[in-house]
Design an enzyme around this catalytic site. Structure first.
Site, PDB file in Angstrom:
ATOM      1  N   GLY A  98      -6.387  -1.692   6.334  1.00 46.11           N
ATOM      2  CA  GLY A  98      -6.569  -0.469   7.121  1.00 46.11           C
ATOM      3  C   GLY A  98      -5.367   0.454   7.044  1.00 46.11           C
ATOM      4  CG  ASN A 124      -9.922   5.428   2.636  1.00 45.38           C
ATOM      5  OD1 ASN A 124     -11.048   5.068   2.963  1.00 45.38           O
ATOM      6  ND2 ASN A 124      -9.322   5.016   1.546  1.00 45.38           N
ATOM      7  CB  SER A 153      -8.894   2.370   4.216  1.00 49.22           C
ATOM      8  OG  SER A 153      -7.719   1.914   4.839  1.00 49.22           O
ATOM      9  CG  ASN A 175      -5.266   8.523  -5.949  1.00 46.45           C
ATOM     10  OD1 ASN A 175      -5.936   7.560  -5.613  1.00 46.45           O
ATOM     11  ND2 ASN A 175      -5.649   9.772  -5.720  1.00 46.45           N
ATOM     12  CG  HIS A 178      -0.561   1.721   1.272  1.00 44.89           C
ATOM     13  ND1 HIS A 178      -0.815   2.752   2.149  1.00 44.89           N
ATOM     14  CD2 HIS A 178      -1.709   1.583   0.553  1.00 44.89           C
ATOM     15  CE1 HIS A 178      -2.048   3.198   1.971  1.00 44.89           C
ATOM     16  NE2 HIS A 178      -2.606   2.513   1.003  1.00 44.89           N
ATOM     17  CD  GLU A 198      -2.176  11.418  -2.018  1.00 40.48           C
ATOM     18  OE1 GLU A 198      -2.999  10.519  -2.218  1.00 40.48           O
ATOM     19  OE2 GLU A 198      -1.186  11.275  -1.271  1.00 40.48           O
ATOM     20  NE  ARG A 234      -4.727  10.265   1.663  1.00 38.26           N
ATOM     21  CZ  ARG A 234      -4.963   9.051   1.174  1.00 38.26           C
ATOM     22  NH1 ARG A 234      -4.449   8.701   0.008  1.00 38.26           N
ATOM     23  NH2 ARG A 234      -5.725   8.197   1.830  1.00 38.26           N
ATOM     24  CG  HIS A 245      -7.733  11.506  -2.866  1.00 43.22           C
ATOM     25  ND1 HIS A 245      -7.709  10.136  -2.955  1.00 43.22           N
ATOM     26  CD2 HIS A 245      -6.458  11.883  -2.632  1.00 43.22           C
ATOM     27  CE1 HIS A 245      -6.468   9.700  -2.782  1.00 43.22           C
ATOM     28  NE2 HIS A 245      -5.694  10.743  -2.573  1.00 43.22           N
ATOM     29  CG  ASP A 279     -11.483  11.388  -6.440  1.00 43.45           C
ATOM     30  OD1 ASP A 279     -11.430  11.225  -5.210  1.00 43.45           O
ATOM     31  OD2 ASP A 279     -10.893  10.638  -7.246  1.00 43.45           O
ATOM     32  CG  ASN A 294      -9.094  -1.115   0.863  1.00 42.06           C
ATOM     33  OD1 ASN A 294      -9.086  -0.867   2.069  1.00 42.06           O
ATOM     34  ND2 ASN A 294      -8.354  -2.068   0.326  1.00 42.06           N
ATOM     35  CB  CYS A 347     -10.998   5.859  -6.721  1.00 47.07           C
ATOM     36  SG  CYS A 347     -11.781   6.868  -5.486  1.00 47.07           S
TER      37      CYS A 347
HETATM   38  O1  SUG Z   1      -5.361   6.105  -1.081  1.00 49.54           O
HETATM   39  N1  SUG Z   1      -7.208   3.234  -0.272  1.00 49.54           N
HETATM   40  C1  SUG Z   1      -6.917   4.298  -1.214  1.00 49.54           C
HETATM   41  C2  SUG Z   1      -8.174   4.717  -1.922  1.00 49.54           C
HETATM   42  C3  SUG Z   1      -7.888   5.709  -3.013  1.00 49.54           C
HETATM   43  C4  SUG Z   1      -9.112   6.311  -3.576  1.00 49.54           C
HETATM   44  N2  SUG Z   1      -8.776   7.214  -4.618  1.00 49.54           N
HETATM   45  C5  SUG Z   1      -9.417   8.377  -4.908  1.00 49.54           C
HETATM   46  N3  SUG Z   1     -10.236   8.937  -4.062  1.00 49.54           N
HETATM   47  N4  SUG Z   1      -9.133   8.941  -6.015  1.00 49.54           N
HETATM   48  C6  SUG Z   1      -6.287   5.503  -0.515  1.00 49.54           C
HETATM   49  O2  SUG Z   1      -6.738   5.856   0.574  1.00 49.54           O
HETATM   50  C7  SUG Z   1      -6.655   1.417   1.273  1.00 49.54           C
HETATM   51  C8  SUG Z   1      -5.657   0.289   1.389  1.00 49.54           C
HETATM   52  C9  SUG Z   1      -5.888  -0.589   2.585  1.00 49.54           C
HETATM   53  O3  SUG Z   1      -6.269  -0.088   3.639  1.00 49.54           O
HETATM   54  O4  SUG Z   1      -5.656  -1.843   2.498  1.00 49.54           O
HETATM   55  C10 SUG Z   1      -6.233   2.515   0.297  1.00 49.54           C
HETATM   56  O5  SUG Z   1      -5.070   2.672   0.045  1.00 49.54           O
END
Ligand code: SUG
Length: 439
Positions: free
Chosen positions: A20, A25, A28, A110, A137, A172, A211, A247, A249, A360, A366
């Site tokens: 999370g 997102n 997530s 990304n 992260h 990003e 972002r 994002h 996309d 996630n 992605c």
């Molecule tokens: O950055 N999820 C990523 C997902 C990225 C998706 N990328 C694109 N849309 N291009 C993010 O939000 C979740 C990690 C966690 O919660 O454990 C995470 O980082």
């Protein structure tokens, strides 16, 4: 010269987990704390790459980054044996512990923004590694991503590598960049989508994080030598960001002259589409999806727009949407797609199972970084990262024996996970001829 779009897919790592971590997102947040399945996640990615090979595409592979990221903890002043640091974090900051274990490097859309040779001022392929500074992260990825891209695309006659932008210019990568063109070898038009301006911010801001900054997109365009006349900037609609479009996309995908976009993607959307069409000299085909058919919420929950639009090497006129299985499960989305295939420029839809990544917030698009390349540029790729069946077989066998079957949040305290993840990763780097990056 033959020029194709190569999709480089990120492989989920052995510590893939649901923590999370990604604010804004929704997937997530919704998956926080559930059991993850790293082996299945990686095998789903291999399955995706196999489908792409079957469709006649050129497919690349990017390895997972080493985790836990102890180098980051030591830069924060943590010292001593790793077991003790893990124990201390478990008590003081479980979220920081989860951040250093995150396998988020799998979402390579990304990793960087890429400008292919026909669009850059000097005829080279340009890469700017994304700083990903909006989420802790994800910011841990930039340094290793840059080293990886320099290793895979080493030849400075063909490739130009740019350092990540200063972190204040939140960037990003390719997830917020769409290239439209005729044939891949033709000069293209770049659509950069941002969430907010750093300088003179817009009065209306979303509640969830926007972002990408405009200034980051402009910096990338400038340093890649994109022609301003072929570059369009659009701002995400704040309501879309608040519906979970973190994002671009998640709400828009383009390939060649086709743009598949929700009607609530951008501010001043009609003006943006008119400008794009004018820049494409009237050749743009836009499929604009009405909110009355697919609401923003449904677009986000199904990830309809996070499919990959692809043109197989053998059939240069086709437009195939490679969509997540979640789109087939949603009857409204599935019915709409059927209708599009019979009535629009979309030729076919293929569904893929990437559910571990989807939980996630990472759909098919992605998981890939697109690089439009000539045969000559492909022949200059360093390491063994262009996929064929035998390479995928070798990776699959290694993953089956060395990736953990599942991870629960408390497993992040287990020192054996650290050792096992390291062995698993060393094997992947060896298979891809990238051992020199595993120091
Ligand atoms: O950055 N999820 C990523 C997902 C990225 C998706 N990328 C694109 N849309 N291009 C993010 O939000 C979740 C990690 C966690 O919660 O454990 C995470 O980082």
């Amino acid at each position: 010269v033959n020029t194709v779009e190569v999709n480089f897919d990120g492989l989920p790592g052995p510590t893939h987990n649901f923590a999370g971590l990604a604010h804004g997102n929704l997937a997530s947040a919704g998956s926080a704390g559930i059991r993850s399945f790293p082996r299945q996640a990686a095998l789903q990615s291999i399955g995706k790459m196999r489908s792409m090979l079957e469709l006649g595409l050129t497919q690349g592979i990017l390895p997972p980054q080493p985790r836990p990221a102890f180098h980051f903890l030591s830069s924060m002043g943590f010292t001593g044996p790793t077991d003790a640091i893990i124990q201390q974090l478990a008590e003081e900051s479980p979220a920081l512990l989860a951040a250093v274990y995150s396998s988020s490097s799998m979402w390579v859309a990304n990793a960087a923004t890429v400008t292919p040779a026909p669009d850059s001022a000097d005829g080279r392929i340009h890469f700017t590694t994304a700083n990903l500074s909006s989420q802790l992260h994800r910011s841990l990825e930039a340094e290793d991503t840059r080293r990886l891209l320099e290793t895979i695309f080493p030849d400075s006659d063909a490739f130009a590598q740019h350092a990540p932008l200063p972190c204040i210019l939140s960037d990003e990568g390719a997830a917020n960049h769409t290239r439209l063109c005729g044939r891949y070898e033709d000069k293209g038009v770049s659509l950069f989508v941002y969430g907010r301006r750093l300088i003179s911010p817009e009065p209306q801001q979303p509640k969830l994080p926007a972002r990408q900054t405009l200034e980051a997109s402009q910096s990338v365009a400038r340093s890649h030598g994109l022609a301003p006349s072929n570059t369009v900037y659009a701002r995400q609609l704040p309501a879309a960001v608040d519906a979970g479009v973190f994002h671009n996309d998640v709400i828009c995908v383009g390939n060649r002259n086709l743009l598949f976009v929700h009607e609530q993607a951008f501010e001043n959307q009609q003006q943006i589409l008119d400008r794009l069409d004018a820049t494409c000299e009237g050749t743009l085909e836009a499929i604009i999806v009405p909110a009355g058919i697919i609401s923003l919420e449904r677009a986000v929950s199904s990830y309809l727009f996070n499919g990959q639009l692809i043109t197989p090497n053998e059939d240069r006129t086709a437009q195939i949407l490679v969509a997540p299985l979640e789109c087939r499960d949603d009857l409204v989305v599935a019915g709409y797609l059927d209708q599009l295939v019979s009535q629009s420029a979309l030729s076919a839809v293929r569904f893929l199972d990437v559910r571990q990544s989807m939980r996630n917030g990472g759909g098919p698009a992605c998981l890939r970084l697109r690089v439009v390349m000539s045969d000559g540029a492909i022949s200059r790729v360093g390491a063994r990262v262009i996929a064929d069946d035998s390479l995928l077989d070798t990776l699959e066998t290694w993953i089956e024996t060395h990736y953990p079957e599942h991870i629960d949040p408390r497993d992040l305290l287990d020192p054996e996970l650290v050792a096992g993840a390291q062995t698993a990763l060393q094997g992947i780097y060896r298979i891809l001829n990238l051992d020199n990056l595993m120091d």
